[in-house]
Design a protein around this motif. Structure first.
Motif, PDB file in Angstrom:
ATOM      1  N   GLY A 169       0.809  -1.185   0.000  1.00 57.50           N
ATOM      2  CA  GLY A 169       0.000   0.000   0.000  1.00 57.50           C
ATOM      3  C   GLY A 169       0.859   1.258   0.000  1.00 57.50           C
ATOM      4  O   GLY A 169       2.080   1.215   0.099  1.00 57.50           O
ATOM      5  N   ARG A 170       0.200   2.358  -0.128  1.00 59.59           N
ATOM      6  CA  ARG A 170       0.863   3.658  -0.129  1.00 59.59           C
ATOM      7  C   ARG A 170       1.108   4.136   1.299  1.00 59.59           C
ATOM      8  O   ARG A 170       0.477   3.664   2.229  1.00 59.59           O
ATOM      9  N   VAL A 171       2.003   5.104   1.458  1.00 62.00           N
ATOM     10  CA  VAL A 171       2.385   5.634   2.767  1.00 62.00           C
ATOM     11  C   VAL A 171       2.080   7.125   2.797  1.00 62.00           C
ATOM     12  O   VAL A 171       2.507   7.866   1.905  1.00 62.00           O
ATOM     13  N   LEU A 172       1.358   7.573   3.829  1.00 67.52           N
ATOM     14  CA  LEU A 172       1.072   8.986   4.023  1.00 67.52           C
ATOM     15  C   LEU A 172       2.170   9.601   4.885  1.00 67.52           C
ATOM     16  O   LEU A 172       2.484   9.084   5.959  1.00 67.52           O
ATOM     17  N   ILE A 173       2.761  10.683   4.410  1.00 73.39           N
ATOM     18  CA  ILE A 173       3.752  11.442   5.176  1.00 73.39           C
ATOM     19  C   ILE A 173       3.104  12.788   5.445  1.00 73.39           C
ATOM     20  O   ILE A 173       2.834  13.546   4.512  1.00 73.39           O
ATOM     21  N   ALA A 174       2.819  13.077   6.715  1.00 75.50           N
ATOM     22  CA  ALA A 174       2.012  14.252   7.048  1.00 75.50           C
ATOM     23  C   ALA A 174       2.705  15.128   8.080  1.00 75.50           C
ATOM     24  O   ALA A 174       3.103  14.655   9.144  1.00 75.50           O
ATOM     25  N   GLY A 175       2.844  16.418   7.747  1.00 73.15           N
ATOM     26  CA  GLY A 175       3.387  17.385   8.695  1.00 73.15           C
ATOM     27  C   GLY A 175       4.832  17.115   9.032  1.00 73.15           C
ATOM     28  O   GLY A 175       5.599  16.588   8.236  1.00 73.15           O
ATOM     29  N   GLY A 176       5.206  17.503  10.241  1.00 73.39           N
ATOM     30  CA  GLY A 176       6.576  17.343  10.707  1.00 73.39           C
ATOM     31  C   GLY A 176       7.254  18.688  10.831  1.00 73.39           C
ATOM     32  O   GLY A 176       6.638  19.743  10.648  1.00 73.39           O
ATOM     33  N   LYS A 189       2.147  21.719   7.474  1.00 70.07           N
ATOM     34  CA  LYS A 189       0.869  21.059   7.238  1.00 70.07           C
ATOM     35  C   LYS A 189       0.853  20.347   5.890  1.00 70.07           C
ATOM     36  O   LYS A 189      -0.164  19.813   5.468  1.00 70.07           O
ATOM     37  N   THR A 190       1.999  20.319   5.209  1.00 68.92           N
ATOM     38  CA  THR A 190       2.070  19.660   3.908  1.00 68.92           C
ATOM     39  C   THR A 190       2.092  18.143   4.069  1.00 68.92           C
ATOM     40  O   THR A 190       2.521  17.614   5.099  1.00 68.92           O
ATOM     41  N   THR A 191       1.626  17.463   3.037  1.00 74.99           N
ATOM     42  CA  THR A 191       1.626  16.001   3.044  1.00 74.99           C
ATOM     43  C   THR A 191       2.073  15.479   1.689  1.00 74.99           C
ATOM     44  O   THR A 191       1.966  16.174   0.677  1.00 74.99           O
ATOM     45  N   GLU A 192       2.574  14.266   1.712  1.00 74.48           N
ATOM     46  CA  GLU A 192       2.968  13.572   0.493  1.00 74.48           C
ATOM     47  C   GLU A 192       2.554  12.119   0.619  1.00 74.48           C
ATOM     48  O   GLU A 192       2.377  11.607   1.725  1.00 74.48           O
ATOM     49  N   ILE A 193       2.439  11.477  -0.514  1.00 67.12           N
ATOM     50  CA  ILE A 193       2.163  10.044  -0.566  1.00 67.12           C
ATOM     51  C   ILE A 193       3.379   9.367  -1.185  1.00 67.12           C
ATOM     52  O   ILE A 193       3.877   9.795  -2.229  1.00 67.12           O
ATOM     53  N   TYR A 194       3.871   8.332  -0.515  1.00 67.96           N
ATOM     54  CA  TYR A 194       4.947   7.521  -1.086  1.00 67.96           C
ATOM     55  C   TYR A 194       4.330   6.218  -1.571  1.00 67.96           C
ATOM     56  O   TYR A 194       3.599   5.541  -0.843  1.00 67.96           O
ATOM     57  N   SER A 210       4.365  11.742  -4.301  1.00 68.65           N
ATOM     58  CA  SER A 210       3.457  12.679  -4.962  1.00 68.65           C
ATOM     59  C   SER A 210       2.784  13.534  -3.898  1.00 68.65           C
ATOM     60  O   SER A 210       2.574  13.083  -2.765  1.00 68.65           O
ATOM     61  N   PRO A 211       2.459  14.783  -4.226  1.00 69.16           N
ATOM     62  CA  PRO A 211       1.828  15.654  -3.234  1.00 69.16           C
ATOM     63  C   PRO A 211       0.408  15.192  -2.937  1.00 69.16           C
ATOM     64  O   PRO A 211      -0.263  14.601  -3.786  1.00 69.16           O
ATOM     65  N   ALA A 212      -0.023  15.462  -1.715  1.00 71.89           N
ATOM     66  CA  ALA A 212      -1.409  15.223  -1.305  1.00 71.89           C
ATOM     67  C   ALA A 212      -1.921  16.535  -0.725  1.00 71.89           C
ATOM     68  O   ALA A 212      -1.155  17.486  -0.561  1.00 71.89           O
ATOM     69  N   GLY A 213      -3.184  16.589  -0.426  1.00 72.94           N
ATOM     70  CA  GLY A 213      -3.752  17.814   0.131  1.00 72.94           C
ATOM     71  C   GLY A 213      -3.148  18.156   1.482  1.00 72.94           C
ATOM     72  O   GLY A 213      -2.778  17.274   2.256  1.00 72.94           O
ATOM     73  N   ASP A 214      -3.022  19.450   1.762  1.00 73.50           N
ATOM     74  CA  ASP A 214      -2.494  19.891   3.051  1.00 73.50           C
ATOM     75  C   ASP A 214      -3.426  19.502   4.191  1.00 73.50           C
ATOM     76  O   ASP A 214      -4.650  19.460   4.021  1.00 73.50           O
TER      77      ASP A 214
END
Length: 160
Positions: free
Chosen positions: A1-8, A17-22, A30-34
């Motif tokens: 599955g995909r991995v959500l990387i959120a904030g930090g 507040k940015t997020t990405e999907i690995y 790839s970018p995801a919604g903030d």
């Protein structure tokens, strides 16, 4: 599955507040919604329907937040939710078999430990205190670097 990387946070900068999907299948980001709020030291819990509950964390405008948001992987976007009854950061959150999330104690941003456990039910849109610990610890010891923190313990050094 995909991995959500959120904030930090990067040292010296405010939380993000940015997020990405690995995607491990394509080894790409790839970018995801903030997220609707900046956060570091927050938790992200996968719920039975595949959405992800993001709770608490250190933020830029206040030392610790009560914010909660849900990430929908189908739309790559967040929906703001209700607030937790108490501010939380550096806590743990475990998804239970019935879909509720158990949120454990930790600091409020001033190195004080909270003495309550919360049970968050997204279907009810609320979190409630379920237990009070008489003497909470004030300092937590980090796990050794070769340990993986999971809801079910793995011995240190074991493969994930």
């Amino acid at each position: 599955g995909r991995v959500l990387i959120a904030g930090g946070v990067n040292l010296g900068l405010p939380p993000s507040k940015t997020t990405e999907i690995y995607d491990p299948a394509t080894q790409s980001f790839s970018p995801a919604g903030d997220m609707p709020f900046e956060a570091a030291s927050h938790t992200a819990s996968v719920l039975p329907d595949g959405t992800v509950l993001v709770a608490g964390g250190d933020v830029n405008t206040c030392p610790v937040t009560q914010h909660v948001a849900t990430f929908d992987p189908a739309s790559n976007s967040f929906n703001a939710s209700v607030s937790l009854p108490e501010r939380r950061a550096k806590h743990t959150a475990t998804t239970l078999n019935d879909g509720r999330v158990l949120i454990t104690t930790q600091g409020t941003g001033t190195n004080n430990a909270l003495n309550t456990l919360l049970l968050f039910d997204r279907t009810q849109g609320s979190g409630q205190q379920i237990f009070s610990i008489p003497n909470p610890p004030t300092i937590s010891t980090p796990a050794p670097p070769d340990c993986v923190m999971t809801p079910s313990p793995l011995p240190c050094g074991s493969p994930q």
